[in-house]
Write a protein that holds these residues in place. Sequence first.
Motif, mmCIF file in Angstrom:
data_model
loop_
_atom_site.group_PDB
_atom_site.id
_atom_site.type_symbol
_atom_site.label_atom_id
_atom_site.label_comp_id
_atom_site.label_asym_id
_atom_site.label_seq_id
_atom_site.Cartn_x
_atom_site.Cartn_y
_atom_site.Cartn_z
ATOM 1 N N THR A 78 0.851 -1.183 0.000
ATOM 2 C CA THR A 78 0.000 0.000 0.000
ATOM 3 C C THR A 78 0.886 1.232 0.000
ATOM 4 O O THR A 78 2.058 1.172 0.398
ATOM 5 N N GLY A 79 0.341 2.314 -0.463
ATOM 6 C CA GLY A 79 1.089 3.564 -0.476
ATOM 7 C C GLY A 79 0.472 4.530 -1.456
ATOM 8 O O GLY A 79 -0.564 4.268 -2.066
ATOM 9 N N THR A 80 1.153 5.644 -1.627
ATOM 10 C CA THR A 80 0.684 6.666 -2.540
ATOM 11 C C THR A 80 0.760 6.135 -3.969
ATOM 12 O O THR A 80 1.772 5.578 -4.379
ATOM 13 N N THR A 81 -0.328 6.323 -4.730
ATOM 14 C CA THR A 81 -0.334 5.826 -6.109
ATOM 15 C C THR A 81 -0.009 6.908 -7.117
ATOM 16 O O THR A 81 0.285 6.617 -8.262
ATOM 17 N N THR A 82 -0.070 8.169 -6.708
ATOM 18 C CA THR A 82 0.260 9.275 -7.608
ATOM 19 C C THR A 82 1.138 10.268 -6.856
ATOM 20 O O THR A 82 0.757 10.750 -5.785
ATOM 21 N N VAL A 83 2.337 10.565 -7.421
ATOM 22 C CA VAL A 83 3.243 11.537 -6.805
ATOM 23 C C VAL A 83 3.913 12.364 -7.896
ATOM 24 O O VAL A 83 3.969 11.955 -9.062
ATOM 25 N N CYS A 84 4.435 13.479 -7.524
ATOM 26 C CA CYS A 84 5.238 14.286 -8.452
ATOM 27 C C CYS A 84 6.634 13.693 -8.533
ATOM 28 O O CYS A 84 7.104 13.055 -7.591
ATOM 29 N N SER A 85 7.317 13.927 -9.664
ATOM 30 C CA SER A 85 8.614 13.284 -9.879
ATOM 31 C C SER A 85 9.658 13.676 -8.848
ATOM 32 O O SER A 85 10.591 12.927 -8.596
ATOM 33 N N ALA A 86 9.530 14.809 -8.235
ATOM 34 C CA ALA A 86 10.518 15.234 -7.242
ATOM 35 C C ALA A 86 10.120 14.838 -5.817
ATOM 36 O O ALA A 86 10.848 15.105 -4.876
ATOM 37 N N ALA A 87 8.985 14.199 -5.680
ATOM 38 C CA ALA A 87 8.475 13.863 -4.348
ATOM 39 C C ALA A 87 8.996 12.514 -3.872
ATOM 40 O O ALA A 87 9.615 11.765 -4.615
ATOM 41 N N GLN A 88 8.698 12.251 -2.628
ATOM 42 C CA GLN A 88 9.036 10.948 -2.069
ATOM 43 C C GLN A 88 7.807 10.042 -2.124
ATOM 44 O O GLN A 88 6.676 10.507 -2.018
ATOM 45 N N LEU A 89 8.064 8.767 -2.305
ATOM 46 C CA LEU A 89 7.003 7.767 -2.387
ATOM 47 C C LEU A 89 7.108 6.874 -1.159
ATOM 48 O O LEU A 89 8.180 6.339 -0.867
ATOM 49 N N SER A 90 6.013 6.719 -0.427
ATOM 50 C CA SER A 90 6.004 5.850 0.758
ATOM 51 C C SER A 90 5.262 4.568 0.427
ATOM 52 O O SER A 90 4.156 4.597 -0.130
ATOM 53 N N LEU A 91 5.857 3.430 0.768
ATOM 54 C CA LEU A 91 5.269 2.117 0.513
ATOM 55 C C LEU A 91 5.243 1.327 1.815
ATOM 56 O O LEU A 91 6.168 1.434 2.630
ATOM 57 N N GLN A 92 4.197 0.526 1.992
ATOM 58 C CA GLN A 92 4.100 -0.317 3.178
ATOM 59 C C GLN A 92 3.685 -1.719 2.754
ATOM 60 O O GLN A 92 2.772 -1.894 1.955
ATOM 61 N N ALA A 93 4.362 -2.715 3.310
ATOM 62 C CA ALA A 93 4.047 -4.123 3.029
ATOM 63 C C ALA A 93 3.167 -4.676 4.146
ATOM 64 O O ALA A 93 3.359 -4.352 5.320
ATOM 65 N N ASN A 94 2.205 -5.495 3.758
ATOM 66 C CA ASN A 94 1.329 -6.167 4.718
ATOM 67 C C ASN A 94 1.170 -7.614 4.270
ATOM 68 O O ASN A 94 1.471 -7.959 3.125
ATOM 69 N N SER A 95 0.662 -8.454 5.156
ATOM 70 C CA SER A 95 0.436 -9.854 4.822
ATOM 71 C C SER A 95 -0.884 -10.306 5.419
ATOM 72 O O SER A 95 -1.278 -9.840 6.491
ATOM 73 N N ASN A 96 -1.545 -11.245 4.746
ATOM 74 C CA ASN A 96 -2.816 -11.784 5.228
ATOM 75 C C ASN A 96 -2.669 -12.555 6.540
ATOM 76 O O ASN A 96 -3.636 -12.740 7.260
ATOM 77 N N ILE A 97 -1.469 -13.009 6.862
ATOM 78 C CA ILE A 97 -1.269 -13.807 8.079
ATOM 79 C C ILE A 97 -0.325 -13.140 9.066
ATOM 80 O O ILE A 97 0.180 -13.767 9.973
#
Length: 188
Positions: free
Chosen positions: A131-150
């Motif tokens: 999960t995370g931001t799906t749209t960002v500007c090219s100079a911005a930072q992108l944050s991503l997070q991993a999750n699991s069903n278990i």
Amino acid sequence: IHTGSNPITANIIVTPHANGCDGLATSFKIMVNPTPHLASPLNAGEICSEQQLSYSVASTVVNTVFDWKRDAIAGISNIATAGKNNIAEQLTNTTDKPVIATYSYTLTANGCTSVETVSAPVKPLPVPTITGTTTVCSAAQLSLQANSNIGADSYAWTGPGGFTANTQAITVQAADVVNGNSYSVIVT
């Protein structure tokens, strides 16, 4: 109770007694066959979903015939099945919790029969989501997070330029993604 592994012979002597008189003693022999039981563990060991379950069966009695069956199990997608001797099947857990697969073994030797149960916990496979931001500007930072069903015990991210991280969430420059680079995570 005969607890050995081979048939034994027992000598029986019968002396009749009636009206205060003893009759002639008569003897005869009987064959006592042991009831077969599993000598192999009753827990086949836990496996992961879609992994082969291999169970080697053994008995306390020589020349035992082994028949097994597994009923349909809620949370396991495999249909009910049956077989002889060892178990070798791939089981699929459709839940996010371990499911116990139970096998009923019928053991037969020398006309004697017993029924015993063998179980195998089937652990679910982790299904990671990002999960995370799906749209960002090219100079911005992108944050991503991993999750699991278990749930997860650890995260191992990799990316361009030797990037590594062992956290659930990461922050990267959007330009690194735009230029065709990719980030991967292994969730365990």
